[in-house]
Scaffold this motif. Structure first.
Motif, PDB file in Angstrom:
ATOM      1  N   ASP A  88       4.996  86.861  23.472  1.00  0.00           N
ATOM      2  CA  ASP A  88       6.957  86.847  23.011  1.00  0.00           C
ATOM      3  C   ASP A  88       6.984  88.174  22.871  1.00  0.00           C
ATOM      4  OD1 ASP A  88       6.374  83.425  23.432  1.00  0.00           O
ATOM      5  OD2 ASP A  88       5.346  83.574  21.282  1.00  0.00           O
ATOM      6  N   PHE A  89       6.686  88.608  23.475  1.00  0.00           N
ATOM      7  CA  PHE A  89       7.134  90.366  23.330  1.00  0.00           C
ATOM      8  C   PHE A  89       8.764  90.160  23.953  1.00  0.00           C
ATOM      9  CE2 PHE A  89       7.775  94.738  25.130  1.00  0.00           C
ATOM     10  CZ  PHE A  89       8.899  95.575  24.463  1.00  0.00           C
ATOM     11  N   LYS A  90       9.445  89.506  24.835  1.00  0.00           N
ATOM     12  CA  LYS A  90      10.461  89.894  25.388  1.00  0.00           C
ATOM     13  C   LYS A  90      10.926  89.003  25.147  1.00  0.00           C
ATOM     14  CE  LYS A  90      12.391  88.997  29.892  1.00  0.00           C
ATOM     15  NZ  LYS A  90      13.582  88.073  29.303  1.00  0.00           N
ATOM     16  N   ASN A  91      10.954  88.443  23.702  1.00  0.00           N
ATOM     17  CA  ASN A  91      12.242  87.674  22.736  1.00  0.00           C
ATOM     18  C   ASN A  91      12.326  89.422  22.185  1.00  0.00           C
ATOM     19  OD1 ASN A  91      11.851  85.181  23.907  1.00  0.00           O
ATOM     20  ND2 ASN A  91      10.338  84.789  22.150  1.00  0.00           N
ATOM     21  N   VAL A  92      11.782  89.658  22.157  1.00  0.00           N
ATOM     22  CA  VAL A  92      12.369  90.904  20.893  1.00  0.00           C
ATOM     23  C   VAL A  92      13.513  92.100  21.889  1.00  0.00           C
ATOM     24  CG1 VAL A  92      10.979  92.959  19.103  1.00  0.00           C
ATOM     25  CG2 VAL A  92       9.536  90.949  19.276  1.00  0.00           C
ATOM     26  N   ASN A  93      12.565  91.593  22.862  1.00  0.00           N
ATOM     27  CA  ASN A  93      13.485  92.980  23.230  1.00  0.00           C
ATOM     28  C   ASN A  93      14.960  92.687  24.111  1.00  0.00           C
ATOM     29  OD1 ASN A  93      12.584  95.600  24.540  1.00  0.00           O
ATOM     30  ND2 ASN A  93      11.632  95.069  26.378  1.00  0.00           N
ATOM     31  N   ASP A  94      14.733  90.674  24.199  1.00  0.00           N
ATOM     32  CA  ASP A  94      16.320  90.166  24.907  1.00  0.00           C
ATOM     33  C   ASP A  94      16.685  90.089  23.202  1.00  0.00           C
ATOM     34  OD1 ASP A  94      15.515  89.727  27.391  1.00  0.00           O
ATOM     35  OD2 ASP A  94      14.271  88.507  26.793  1.00  0.00           O
ATOM     36  N   THR A  95      16.952  90.151  22.100  1.00  0.00           N
ATOM     37  CA  THR A  95      17.031  88.696  20.966  1.00  0.00           C
ATOM     38  C   THR A  95      17.355  90.361  20.034  1.00  0.00           C
ATOM     39  OG1 THR A  95      14.967  88.308  19.810  1.00  0.00           O
ATOM     40  CG2 THR A  95      16.037  87.033  21.417  1.00  0.00           C
ATOM     41  N   MET A  96      16.233  91.858  19.806  1.00  0.00           N
ATOM     42  CA  MET A  96      17.076  93.030  19.377  1.00  0.00           C
ATOM     43  C   MET A  96      17.330  94.272  19.633  1.00  0.00           C
ATOM     44  SD  MET A  96      13.563  92.023  16.264  1.00  0.00           S
ATOM     45  CE  MET A  96      14.571  92.878  14.912  1.00  0.00           C
ATOM     46  N   GLY A  97      17.473  94.141  20.978  1.00  0.00           N
ATOM     47  CA  GLY A  97      17.017  95.419  22.114  1.00  0.00           C
ATOM     48  C   GLY A  97      15.801  96.268  21.910  1.00  0.00           C
ATOM     49  N   HIS A  98      16.362  97.363  23.402  1.00  0.00           N
ATOM     50  CA  HIS A  98      15.114  97.484  24.060  1.00  0.00           C
ATOM     51  C   HIS A  98      14.750  98.463  22.686  1.00  0.00           C
ATOM     52  CE1 HIS A  98      14.917  96.121  28.352  1.00  0.00           C
ATOM     53  NE2 HIS A  98      15.991  96.143  27.906  1.00  0.00           N
TER      54      HIS A  98
ATOM     55  N   THR B 200       4.329 101.038  17.475  1.00  0.00           N
ATOM     56  CA  THR B 200       4.058 100.699  16.123  1.00  0.00           C
ATOM     57  C   THR B 200       2.222  99.789  16.362  1.00  0.00           C
ATOM     58  OG1 THR B 200       5.281 100.209  14.718  1.00  0.00           O
ATOM     59  CG2 THR B 200       3.918  99.215  13.688  1.00  0.00           C
ATOM     60  N   VAL B 201       2.637  98.424  17.564  1.00  0.00           N
ATOM     61  CA  VAL B 201       1.810  98.229  18.356  1.00  0.00           C
ATOM     62  C   VAL B 201       0.545  99.501  18.389  1.00  0.00           C
ATOM     63  CG1 VAL B 201       0.673  97.150  19.756  1.00  0.00           C
ATOM     64  CG2 VAL B 201       2.497  95.779  18.399  1.00  0.00           C
ATOM     65  N   ALA B 202       0.547 100.312  19.238  1.00  0.00           N
ATOM     66  CA  ALA B 202      -0.139 101.157  19.857  1.00  0.00           C
ATOM     67  C   ALA B 202      -1.306 102.269  18.863  1.00  0.00           C
ATOM     68  CB  ALA B 202       0.754 102.609  20.390  1.00  0.00           C
ATOM     69  N   GLU B 203      -0.199 102.270  17.832  1.00  0.00           N
ATOM     70  CA  GLU B 203      -1.138 103.126  16.014  1.00  0.00           C
ATOM     71  C   GLU B 203      -1.899 102.399  15.821  1.00  0.00           C
ATOM     72  OE1 GLU B 203       2.875 103.995  13.687  1.00  0.00           O
ATOM     73  OE2 GLU B 203       3.572 106.023  14.706  1.00  0.00           O
TER      74      GLU B 203
ATOM     75  N   LEU C  52      -1.182  99.595  29.713  1.00  0.00           N
ATOM     76  CA  LEU C  52      -1.368 100.228  31.018  1.00  0.00           C
ATOM     77  C   LEU C  52      -0.343  99.910  31.836  1.00  0.00           C
ATOM     78  CD1 LEU C  52      -4.460  97.476  31.316  1.00  0.00           C
ATOM     79  CD2 LEU C  52      -3.985  99.777  31.735  1.00  0.00           C
ATOM     80  N   GLY C  53       1.427  99.366  30.692  1.00  0.00           N
ATOM     81  CA  GLY C  53       2.362  98.761  31.164  1.00  0.00           C
ATOM     82  C   GLY C  53       3.080  97.700  30.519  1.00  0.00           C
ATOM     83  N   GLY C  54       4.628  97.979  30.686  1.00  0.00           N
ATOM     84  CA  GLY C  54       5.006  96.760  29.220  1.00  0.00           C
ATOM     85  C   GLY C  54       4.442  96.754  27.777  1.00  0.00           C
ATOM     86  N   ASP C  55       4.041  94.938  27.799  1.00  0.00           N
ATOM     87  CA  ASP C  55       3.185  94.721  26.491  1.00  0.00           C
ATOM     88  C   ASP C  55       1.844  94.910  26.903  1.00  0.00           C
ATOM     89  OD1 ASP C  55       3.449  93.029  28.027  1.00  0.00           O
ATOM     90  OD2 ASP C  55       3.853  91.139  26.438  1.00  0.00           O
TER      91      ASP C  55
ATOM     92  N   ASP D  11      11.575  91.708   9.486  1.00  0.00           N
ATOM     93  CA  ASP D  11       9.901  91.869   9.047  1.00  0.00           C
ATOM     94  C   ASP D  11       9.148  91.064  10.042  1.00  0.00           C
ATOM     95  OD1 ASP D  11      10.003  93.443   7.184  1.00  0.00           O
ATOM     96  OD2 ASP D  11       9.732  92.051   5.987  1.00  0.00           O
ATOM     97  N   VAL D  12       9.233  91.192  11.445  1.00  0.00           N
ATOM     98  CA  VAL D  12       8.716  90.578  13.177  1.00  0.00           C
ATOM     99  C   VAL D  12       6.927  90.487  12.816  1.00  0.00           C
ATOM    100  CG1 VAL D  12       8.799  90.756  14.729  1.00  0.00           C
ATOM    101  CG2 VAL D  12      10.614  91.772  14.043  1.00  0.00           C
ATOM    102  N   LEU D  13       6.522  89.543  13.376  1.00  0.00           N
ATOM    103  CA  LEU D  13       5.175  89.158  13.139  1.00  0.00           C
ATOM    104  C   LEU D  13       4.921  89.277  14.544  1.00  0.00           C
ATOM    105  CD1 LEU D  13       4.242  86.097  10.910  1.00  0.00           C
ATOM    106  CD2 LEU D  13       3.816  88.319  10.691  1.00  0.00           C
TER     107      LEU D  13
END
Length: 637
Positions: free
Chosen positions: A235-245, A254-257, A272-275, A311-313
């Motif tokens: 559901d990563f797209k929800n973050v982009n669409d509702t909270m901005g890029h 943060t996920v990468a770290e 690899l690309g995207g999420d 705080d986003v899970l």
């Protein structure tokens, strides 16, 4: 002991040097061909230029031709061997540094002519391959050492160099190498930019593939296991669409770290690309070690991430593929991808290890995706309607529109068998628009045919639909075309749609509400369930999930959640709808709890439009539950 420590320190020093130096041979084929074409043209120009320069220096026609012909041989070989990338680049390199040697010879060893070597060696870094570069460096040293010893006046024009040609060969080689440092640094930076993800600084797909190729080759020569983990955020797209890029980029960083923190120093994490992320694990003692790493990654991501004051899970689905003697790198990565899709389909936020049977399931899914795109155009989708009943009177109050797919070979498919695929591929947008219009047309027809029963219709608005910028205009146009009273339309949204409670979400909901429609939260209690959005956002109806309705009638403990939800709804002045009512005892207790509406098999299953008309003709006075079962749930699917 000191020897061991010295050996270890030496290996670390070599590894550090390798990390700093360019890797080489990673230039894409199309880029290599463009550069090789340019350098080949430069080499041919040198052939012509050296012939003219020899004539100017007073050499005869034949001598001038022979001097240029030496370089011309390499020009022909560089052009002729283009199908063999490293051979042709080596020939081009030899040709260009040979042109430097010929230029020095024709100029009588003039020191300024030696600068041509500096330029040519630097140019060789354009290939981003160590072979042509080292060929050029080696040529400089050998030319100065061998020819400088045999015929020093052909190489040098000063006495110190003529007297000590070997020493000056090393000096010239060192100067050429030093002058090439800037080119090597630029080469390294070019690789860094082309091999690293710009946002997370993790290796990108190209570098990950290169390291995977080396790992597979190593695993065939020495014991130990390798594994690839394919990670996809849920559901990563929800973050982009509702909270901005910007928030989405922060989340990915943060996920990468966190993924990198779960690995050993020698493991590779890549974006690899995207999420989508991937992890390469080498030298594993047992296959189970890969499972333990996947557990660590899921636990590391389970901690909420602060984004824009919230705080986003984050959850992720992980696929694991284990390397084998006969498994090439492309297949290993594909298997991990297949396992990830299996994990996402069965339970988001989990991992799955690849099995051969999974590939068949993915092929079936891809086939379903392809068929779904044409299902709407070919009239294979239909809408059924499940009655909504007033619990205090038992009479029909409205219907919920539910899409079905009359698959040409698999029969009637329920939403659970294809809606997730439609949501992920984007097919849900045209499908949802068609369902909305079809449902509004049908509802308007019924309201005109049965004016004594002001029927309302509820239509699900999927997360992908809600995120479309034109969703409000789409609903407005449907209402205008069908003539349906907006108050007779209820749009149902799941809690996932509003889980981020952002300004964009709130504005979209208020714009929909301004059309005059009713807004309902579907499956309440199974998702985010924040009291704040119920208080601030313009919802009218709260639908209680079947999970909580099942506890009704089982005693105070089992029905406590349903009681609490209905009490909350009354406090917030929201109408309540109970889903999945299957027995008379549930219906009676929900009525006693002052639940407004109910739906479920106790009253009727989802019916075709013709069966709803038969139901409307039979419910002028009688409660729905008292009608014969043949009317409420006819045999038609």
């Amino acid at each position: 002991m000191s020897a061991v420590l010295g050996s270890a320190a030496g290996r670390r020093l070599i590894d550090t040097a390798r990390e700093f130096l360019p890797r080489g041979q990673l230039l894409p084929e199309d880029a290599w061909r463009r550069r090789h074409r340019t350098l080949s043209i430069l080499l041919r120009l040198h052939v012509v230029g050296l012939f003219i320069f020899a004539l100017i220096r007073g050499y005869g026609l034949l001598h001038s031709f022979n001097e240029a012909a030496v370089v011309g041989v390499f020009a022909v070989l560089a052009w002729w061997g283009q199908s063999h990338r490293r051979f042709s680049s080596a020939m081009c390199s030899l040709g260009l540094v040979t042109s430097s040697a010929v230029l020095v010879h024709l100029s009588g060893g003039t020191i300024e002519a030696h600068f041509h070597f500096f330029v040519m060696v630097g140019i060789m870094t354009l290939y981003q391959d160590w072979l042509p570069f080292l060929v050029a460096i080696g040529y400089v040293v050998l030319h100065h050492a061998v020819l400088g010893t045999i015929a020093p006046d052909q190489v040098y024009n000063h006495e110190a160099a003529i007297a000590q040609p070997l020493r000056w060969a090393v000096i010239h080689g060192s100067f050429v190498l030093a002058a090439s440092v800037a080119s090597i640094v630029a080469w390294r930076l070019n690789e860094e930019q082309s091999l690293r993800d710009a946002l997370t600084r993790l290796p990108n797909r190209k570098l990950f593939k290169d390291r995977l190729d080396h790992a597979v080759a190593r695993s065939q020569r020495q014991p130990g296991f390798i594994a690839v983990l394919f990670i996809d955020l849920d559901d990563f797209k929800n973050v982009n669409d509702t909270m901005g890029h910007a928030a989405g980029d922060q989340l990915l960083t943060t996920v990468a770290e966190r993924v990198r923190a779960c690995l050993r120093p020698g493991d590779t994490a890549a974006r690899l690309g995207g999420d989508e992320f991937a992890v390469l694990l080498e030298d594993l003692l047992t296959p189970g070690d890969a499972n333990r790493v996947a557990h660590r990654v899921l636990e590391g991501l389970a901690v909420s991430i602060p984004l824009r004051g919230k705080d986003v899970l984050v959850k992720a689905s992980i696929g694991i593929a284990l390397g084998g003697l006969d498994v090439p790198s492309e297949e290993l990565l594909r298997n991990a991808d297949v396992a990830m899709y299996t994990a996402k389909r069965e339970a988001k936020g989990s991992f799955a290890v690849f099995e051969s049977s999974m590939h068949v399931a993915v092929v079936d899914r891809l086939e379903l995706e392809s068929e779904l795109h044409r299902a709407l155009d070919q009239g294979e989708l239909v809408v059924h309607f499940q009655p909504l009943v007033q619990l205090d009177t038992g009479r029909l109050a409205g219907v919920e529109a539910l899409v079905r797919w009359k698959h040409p070979t698999k029969g009637l498919l329920l939403p659970g068998e294809f809606i997730d695929v439609a949501e992920q591929t984007g097919a849900i947008v045209p499908i949802g628009a068609w369902v909305l219009e079809h449902s509004c047309v049908q509802a308007q027809r019924w309201r005109q045919q049965y004016p004594g029963q002001p029927l309302s219709v509820s239509v699900n608005l999927s997360p992908r639909q809600f995120q479309q910028s034109d969703v409000v205009d789409m609903v407005r146009r449907v209402l205008e075309r069908t003539g349906l009273d907006p108050t007779a339309l209820t749009l149902e949204l799941t809690e996932g749609v509003v889980m981020f409670d952002s300004e964009e979400t709130e504005a979209q909901l208020h714009a929909l509400k301004a059309l005059g429609v009713q807004l309902a939260i579907d499956d309440f209690g199974t998702g985010y369930s924040s009291m704040s959005y119920l208080r601030r956002l313009p919802f009218d109806i709260l639908k209680i999930d079947k999970l909580f309705i099942d506890g009704i009638g089982g005693g105070p403990a089992e029905s406590a959640f349903a009681r609490a939800i209905m009490k909350l709804a009354r406090t917030l002045e929201l109408e309540t709808v109970a889903e999945g009512i299957e027995g008379a005892n549930q219906a009676h207790e929900l009525r006693d709890l002052q639940c407004d509406l109910g739906q479920g098999f106790y009253f009727a299953k989802a019916l075709a439009a013709d069966d709803i008309e038969a139901l409307l003709g039979s419910t002028s006075a009688a409660p729905l539950s008292q009608l014969p079962a043949s009317v409420r749930s006819p045999a038609s699917p």
